[in-house]
Motif scaffolding. Structure first.
Motif, PDB file in Angstrom:
ATOM      1  N   GLY A 170       8.633  -9.130  -1.077  1.00 12.28           N
ATOM      2  CA  GLY A 170       9.348  -9.210   0.205  1.00 12.28           C
ATOM      3  C   GLY A 170       8.380  -9.161   1.379  1.00 12.28           C
ATOM      4  N   GLU A 171       7.377  -8.278   1.286  1.00 12.88           N
ATOM      5  CA  GLU A 171       6.398  -8.152   2.376  1.00 12.88           C
ATOM      6  C   GLU A 171       5.588  -9.443   2.514  1.00 12.88           C
ATOM      7  N   LEU A 172       5.249 -10.053   1.360  1.00 17.74           N
ATOM      8  CA  LEU A 172       4.491 -11.316   1.426  1.00 17.74           C
ATOM      9  C   LEU A 172       5.356 -12.425   2.024  1.00 17.74           C
ATOM     10  N   ILE A 194      -5.684  -3.031   2.427  1.00 14.71           N
ATOM     11  CA  ILE A 194      -4.542  -2.759   3.300  1.00 14.71           C
ATOM     12  C   ILE A 194      -3.240  -2.793   2.505  1.00 14.71           C
ATOM     13  N   ASP A 195      -2.445  -1.738   2.657  1.00 16.87           N
ATOM     14  CA  ASP A 195      -1.099  -1.729   2.069  1.00 16.87           C
ATOM     15  C   ASP A 195      -0.127  -1.295   3.151  1.00 16.87           C
ATOM     16  N   THR A 196       0.483  -2.271   3.799  1.00 16.96           N
ATOM     17  CA  THR A 196       1.440  -1.967   4.849  1.00 16.96           C
ATOM     18  C   THR A 196       2.415  -3.139   4.958  1.00 16.96           C
ATOM     19  N   LEU A 201      -5.357  -7.268   0.078  1.00 17.14           N
ATOM     20  CA  LEU A 201      -4.012  -6.982   0.575  1.00 17.14           C
ATOM     21  C   LEU A 201      -3.104  -6.735  -0.623  1.00 17.14           C
ATOM     22  N   LYS A 202      -2.194  -5.741  -0.503  1.00 19.35           N
ATOM     23  CA  LYS A 202      -1.257  -5.465  -1.607  1.00 19.35           C
ATOM     24  C   LYS A 202       0.191  -5.469  -1.107  1.00 19.35           C
ATOM     25  N   PRO A 203       0.709  -6.639  -0.734  1.00 16.99           N
ATOM     26  CA  PRO A 203       2.124  -6.673  -0.365  1.00 16.99           C
ATOM     27  C   PRO A 203       2.997  -6.713  -1.613  1.00 16.99           C
TER      28      PRO A 203
HETATM   29 MG   LIG Z   1       4.513  -0.624  -0.898  1.00 16.28          MG
END
Ligand SMILES: [Mg+2]
Ligand SMILES: Nc1ncnc2c1ncn2[C@@H]1O[C@H](COP(=O)(O)OP(=O)(O)OP(=O)(O)O)[C@@H](O)[C@H]1O
Length: 321
Positions: A196-198, A173-175, A191-193
């Motif tokens: 900032g996303e993490l 998932i990359d979102t 997961l690839k945050p």
């Molecule tokens: Mg990205």
């Protein structure tokens, strides 16, 4: 060609709920009120999972792209993807596929990215996207990437995770935002945050790189994913599993455009995972692909020659450190 990019492949499917035509152009200078003369635009099929499938193709692998598409722009989108020989399964929609605009200001070399809102999907349309994945046999990897358009429930990637578990497939998932939170609550393979996303996923305003190891490991131990890859822009990325941690820093480059860096990185990692490479090499290839995307202008994704050159440099500097 490095061995890791040369072997045959098992099945990879990407799913993109909000594909778009990326229209890239340039102007002499971004000046308000004036009529701006644009250069001849370049059109690319885009959106998270679409770019991942295109990048996998460019790296010599194969992936099937599943996506909704509709109206005149949808037909155009399908033709653009076909030109790149990306295998696709198209879910026809009532709404028109969206178009995004990317403009480079030649006087400053700054890039402006205008993203149109995703076009609405009906319940029947997004369900057909999920069913299309469910129907594929011998699926090893499902890559779900990108934002969600109106009409699609925020827990769609969690629904995808349930299907992946049933099929014994690995979900990547990359979102961002709520869609990412739901996926992490259900638990996925990778997961690839970015940082900032993490941070927002774990309810923090800000995260420092030196907090990553401990927080990331706890995140994995809590069952949110088996593999957590946190990308750090020009500083590379960190990969964390229950038993391993790797940090890969790319060589210094002159970035021309960071569009597609995250998607190229995911493509390189999934292809490497499908070839059973060890986690350290998976991350090295991922970082090389992400960085390779930045040395090309506009929406261009990673080129295989650049990836191979960067991989040599990454491995060379790791051997010397
Ligand atoms: Mg990205
Ligand atoms: N300025 C840069 N210099 C070198 N490599 C970069 C740079 N920016 C990104 N990369 C490469 O691309 C990878 C992913 O970039 P980043 O962390 O910016 O992902 P992202 O925020 O998810 O990007 P995207 O906006 O494409 O979703 C990095 O790990 C790195 O390998």
């Amino acid at each position: 060609m490095p061995e890791c990019l040369a072997l045959l492949m098992p099945a990879i499917v990407t799913i993109t709920f909000s594909p778009c035509i990326d229209k890239s152009t340039s102007v002499d200078a971004m000046i308000p009120e004036k009529k701006l003369r644009c250069a001849l635009p370049k059109l690319d099929p885009g959106g998270g999972g679409i770019n991942v499938a295109r990048a996998i193709n460019k790296l010599g692998g194969e992936a099937l792209a599943i996506f909704p598409s509709g109206g005149y722009t949808g037909k155009h989108f399908n033709a653009l993807l076909e030109k790149e020989h990306v295998a696709s399964r198209i879910i026809e929609t009532r709404s028109e596929t969206r178009e995004n605009i990317i403009v480079v200001d030649e006087s400053t070399k700054k890039q402006y990215r205008f993203g149109m809102p995703g076009t609405e999907l009906t319940a029947d349309e997004w369900q057909q996207c999920l069913d299309a994945v469910d129907k594929i046999e011998d699926l090893e990897f499902i890559v779900a990437s990108g934002s969600l358009p109106p009409g699609v429930p925020l827990d769609i990637y969690a629904k995808m995770a349930v299907i992946a578990k049933k099929k014994n497939a690995k979900l990547v998932i990359d979102t961002s935002g709520e869609a990412l939170r739901h996926a992490a609550e259900e638990g996925v393979y990778l997961l690839k945050p970015n940082l900032g996303e993490l941070a927002s996923l774990i309810g923090k305003d800000h995260l420092e790189e030196n907090e990553l190891e401990q927080l990331g490991r706890q995140f994995v131990l809590n069952g949110h994913c088996k593999v957590l890859v946190v990308s750090l822009g020009g500083a590379g990325a960190v990969l964390i599993t229950a038993s391993e941690i790797h940090h890969v820093v790319p060589p210094k480059v002159e970035p021309k455009s960071v569009v597609g860096a995250g998607d190229s990185m995911v493509a390189g990692m999934v292809l490497s995972l499908s070839r059973n490479l060890p986690m350290k090499e998976v991350l090295e290839v991922g970082v090389a692909c992400g960085t390779a995307a930045t040395i090309n202008p506009g929406t261009d994704l990673c080129r295989k020659e650049d990836v191979e050159m960067l991989l040599k440099r990454i491995r060379g500097s790791a051997a010397n450190s």
